[in-house]
Design a protein around this motif. Sequence first.
Motif, PDB file in Angstrom:
ATOM      1  N   PRO A  28       0.791  -1.235   0.000  1.00 58.77           N
ATOM      2  CA  PRO A  28       0.000   0.000   0.000  1.00 58.77           C
ATOM      3  C   PRO A  28       0.821   1.280   0.000  1.00 58.77           C
ATOM      4  O   PRO A  28       0.294   2.351  -0.333  1.00 58.77           O
ATOM      5  CB  PRO A  28      -0.809  -0.114   1.305  1.00 58.77           C
ATOM      6  N   GLU A  56      -7.466  -2.397   0.736  1.00 58.93           N
ATOM      7  CA  GLU A  56      -8.154  -1.682   1.812  1.00 58.93           C
ATOM      8  C   GLU A  56      -8.828  -0.465   1.200  1.00 58.93           C
ATOM      9  O   GLU A  56      -8.248   0.216   0.355  1.00 58.93           O
ATOM     10  CB  GLU A  56      -7.144  -1.267   2.892  1.00 58.93           C
ATOM     11  N   ASN A  94     -12.832  -5.617   0.371  1.00 58.14           N
ATOM     12  CA  ASN A  94     -12.119  -4.783   1.341  1.00 58.14           C
ATOM     13  C   ASN A  94     -11.575  -5.646   2.477  1.00 58.14           C
ATOM     14  O   ASN A  94     -12.332  -6.190   3.276  1.00 58.14           O
ATOM     15  CB  ASN A  94     -13.069  -3.711   1.890  1.00 58.14           C
ATOM     16  N   ILE A  95     -10.255  -5.762   2.535  1.00 54.53           N
ATOM     17  CA  ILE A  95      -9.620  -6.577   3.566  1.00 54.53           C
ATOM     18  C   ILE A  95      -9.493  -5.816   4.883  1.00 54.53           C
ATOM     19  O   ILE A  95      -9.464  -6.411   5.956  1.00 54.53           O
ATOM     20  CB  ILE A  95      -8.226  -7.061   3.081  1.00 54.53           C
ATOM     21  N   GLY A  96      -9.415  -4.491   4.822  1.00 53.20           N
ATOM     22  CA  GLY A  96      -9.425  -3.697   6.050  1.00 53.20           C
ATOM     23  C   GLY A  96      -8.078  -3.436   6.682  1.00 53.20           C
ATOM     24  O   GLY A  96      -8.011  -2.888   7.796  1.00 53.20           O
ATOM     25  N   ILE A  97      -6.996  -3.843   5.998  1.00 58.02           N
ATOM     26  CA  ILE A  97      -5.661  -3.526   6.512  1.00 58.02           C
ATOM     27  C   ILE A  97      -4.811  -2.959   5.374  1.00 58.02           C
ATOM     28  O   ILE A  97      -5.029  -3.323   4.205  1.00 58.02           O
ATOM     29  CB  ILE A  97      -4.962  -4.765   7.130  1.00 58.02           C
ATOM     30  N   ASP A  99      -4.742  -0.502   8.924  1.00 57.74           N
ATOM     31  CA  ASP A  99      -5.866   0.181   9.560  1.00 57.74           C
ATOM     32  C   ASP A  99      -5.768   1.694   9.487  1.00 57.74           C
ATOM     33  O   ASP A  99      -6.661   2.400   9.976  1.00 57.74           O
ATOM     34  CB  ASP A  99      -6.025  -0.276  11.013  1.00 57.74           C
ATOM     35  N   ASP A 110       3.349  -3.112   8.499  1.00 60.71           N
ATOM     36  CA  ASP A 110       1.904  -3.235   8.323  1.00 60.71           C
ATOM     37  C   ASP A 110       1.546  -3.372   6.844  1.00 60.71           C
ATOM     38  O   ASP A 110       0.615  -4.097   6.483  1.00 60.71           O
ATOM     39  CB  ASP A 110       1.184  -2.026   8.920  1.00 60.71           C
ATOM     40  N   CYS A 111       2.294  -2.678   6.002  1.00 63.25           N
ATOM     41  CA  CYS A 111       2.071  -2.805   4.562  1.00 63.25           C
ATOM     42  C   CYS A 111       2.506  -4.177   4.054  1.00 63.25           C
ATOM     43  O   CYS A 111       1.872  -4.761   3.167  1.00 63.25           O
ATOM     44  CB  CYS A 111       2.814  -1.701   3.819  1.00 63.25           C
ATOM     45  N   ALA A 114      -0.237  -6.460   5.042  1.00 64.82           N
ATOM     46  CA  ALA A 114      -1.408  -6.240   4.200  1.00 64.82           C
ATOM     47  C   ALA A 114      -1.241  -6.907   2.842  1.00 64.82           C
ATOM     48  O   ALA A 114      -2.152  -7.585   2.353  1.00 64.82           O
ATOM     49  CB  ALA A 114      -1.646  -4.741   4.028  1.00 64.82           C
ATOM     50  N   TYR A 118      -3.715  -9.777   1.258  1.00 62.02           N
ATOM     51  CA  TYR A 118      -4.404  -9.648  -0.029  1.00 62.02           C
ATOM     52  C   TYR A 118      -4.193 -10.909  -0.869  1.00 62.02           C
ATOM     53  O   TYR A 118      -5.121 -11.418  -1.507  1.00 62.02           O
ATOM     54  CB  TYR A 118      -3.884  -8.432  -0.807  1.00 62.02           C
TER      55      TYR A 118
END
Length: 344
Positions: A28, A56, A94-97, A99, A110-111, A114, A118
Motif C-alpha cells: 500500500p 483496503e 475490502n480486507i481492512g488492513i 488500519d 503493516d504494509c 497487508a 491480499y
Amino acid sequence: MILKPMEQPVLPERTSEKPAIVITVGDPAGIGPEIVSKAIANAEIFKICRPIVIAELGILQREIERNHLGIKIEAVSEITDQMKFLPGTLALINIGIPDRLPEYGKVNRDCGRAAFEYLRKAVELAEEGRISAITTAPVNKLSIKAAGIPYAGHTEILGALTETIDPLTMFEIAGEMRVFFLSRHLSLIDACRMVKKDRVYNYILRCEAILNQLGIQRLKPIGVAALNPHAGEGGLFGSEEIEEIIPAVELARKKGIDVVGPIGADSIFNMSRKGAFSAIISMYHDQGHIATKTLDFERTVSVTLGMPVLRTSVDHGTAFDIAGKGIADPTNLIEAVKTAARYS
C-alpha cells in the motif's frame, strides 16, 4: 484455506465468456494502489475480463481522489455470476488492513502484512472456484520481511499458500517472446550452482508441458541459454555447458522434445526476437530480466505457472521514489491483466 498440491501443473477452467480476474494492489505504500486504480479507470480491461480488486478501501479512495479518476468503489463480499462489472466502477473486496493510511515510499511492516493478506484472500477465492486468475501489483520485499513473513516475494508466497513446490516463472512480451527462468531470487553465485543436469532437464520438461497447456502454437524449438560467455567456448570459460547443460538438452531431445542449446546469452534473445524459438530457458534471474525489460519494459509480463491458479504480474517494483506523485504508468499492469485473461 490451502489448495491441494498438484503433481502436474494445471490451469483453471474458464467458467464464463469473460474470466474473473482478481487484482491485488501489493504494497500500500508503493505505486500499486495508484496503477490499479488507473487500470480500472481504463475501460479497456472490462472488454476482456471481470476485474475484482483486493485491497483496503481507504488506500484506493486516496488514489482515486488524488488522481481525479472519477470512478466509484463498490464493496463486495463475494463474487457471483450475477455481479455486474461496468466501466467506472471498481469492485472491491475490502480486507481492512492496514488500519490507517501509510506514508508513501516507506518500508512498513503493516504494509508487508497487508500485501500478504491480499494474496491469501486471492488464493482462497481461487480455491473456491470464484476466479480464473490473479494479477498482482508489486510488493516490497523489505516490508514483507519486516512483517515476519518468511518468503522472498510474490512467487514464494504463492507457492507456500498453494503448497506448490518451485512454481515456474515465465516472462512474456505481448505474446512475442517467452522466457523461463532456471532460478529466481538467489545470489549470482548460488544461481550458478543451480545449473545442474537434472534441474536443466526437469525445467525443459516443465516448460514443454506449460507451453502445451497454454495452447501456444509450437513451430520453433525451445532455446536453452548458456551460462558462461560464448557458451563456455569448449571449456575455456567454464565447464557447465559441457558437464551440465548439453547432457540435459541431449536427454530431452531423446525424449522427443524439440529443444536446442546451449546458445550464448549474448545472442539467444535477439534470435528469439526474430522468431527462432517458441521460448527460452534462461539460466538465472538477471540473464532473462535484463533482456526482456530492455526490449520492452512496459509490455513485459511475469506469469507464474505450475500452481492451481494462474498468476500474472507487472515486471517492476513498488517504485517508492515516485509513490504518491501521481505519475505512475499503469500500462504494465493492464498488460498483465490482458495476459491473465488470454490464458484463462
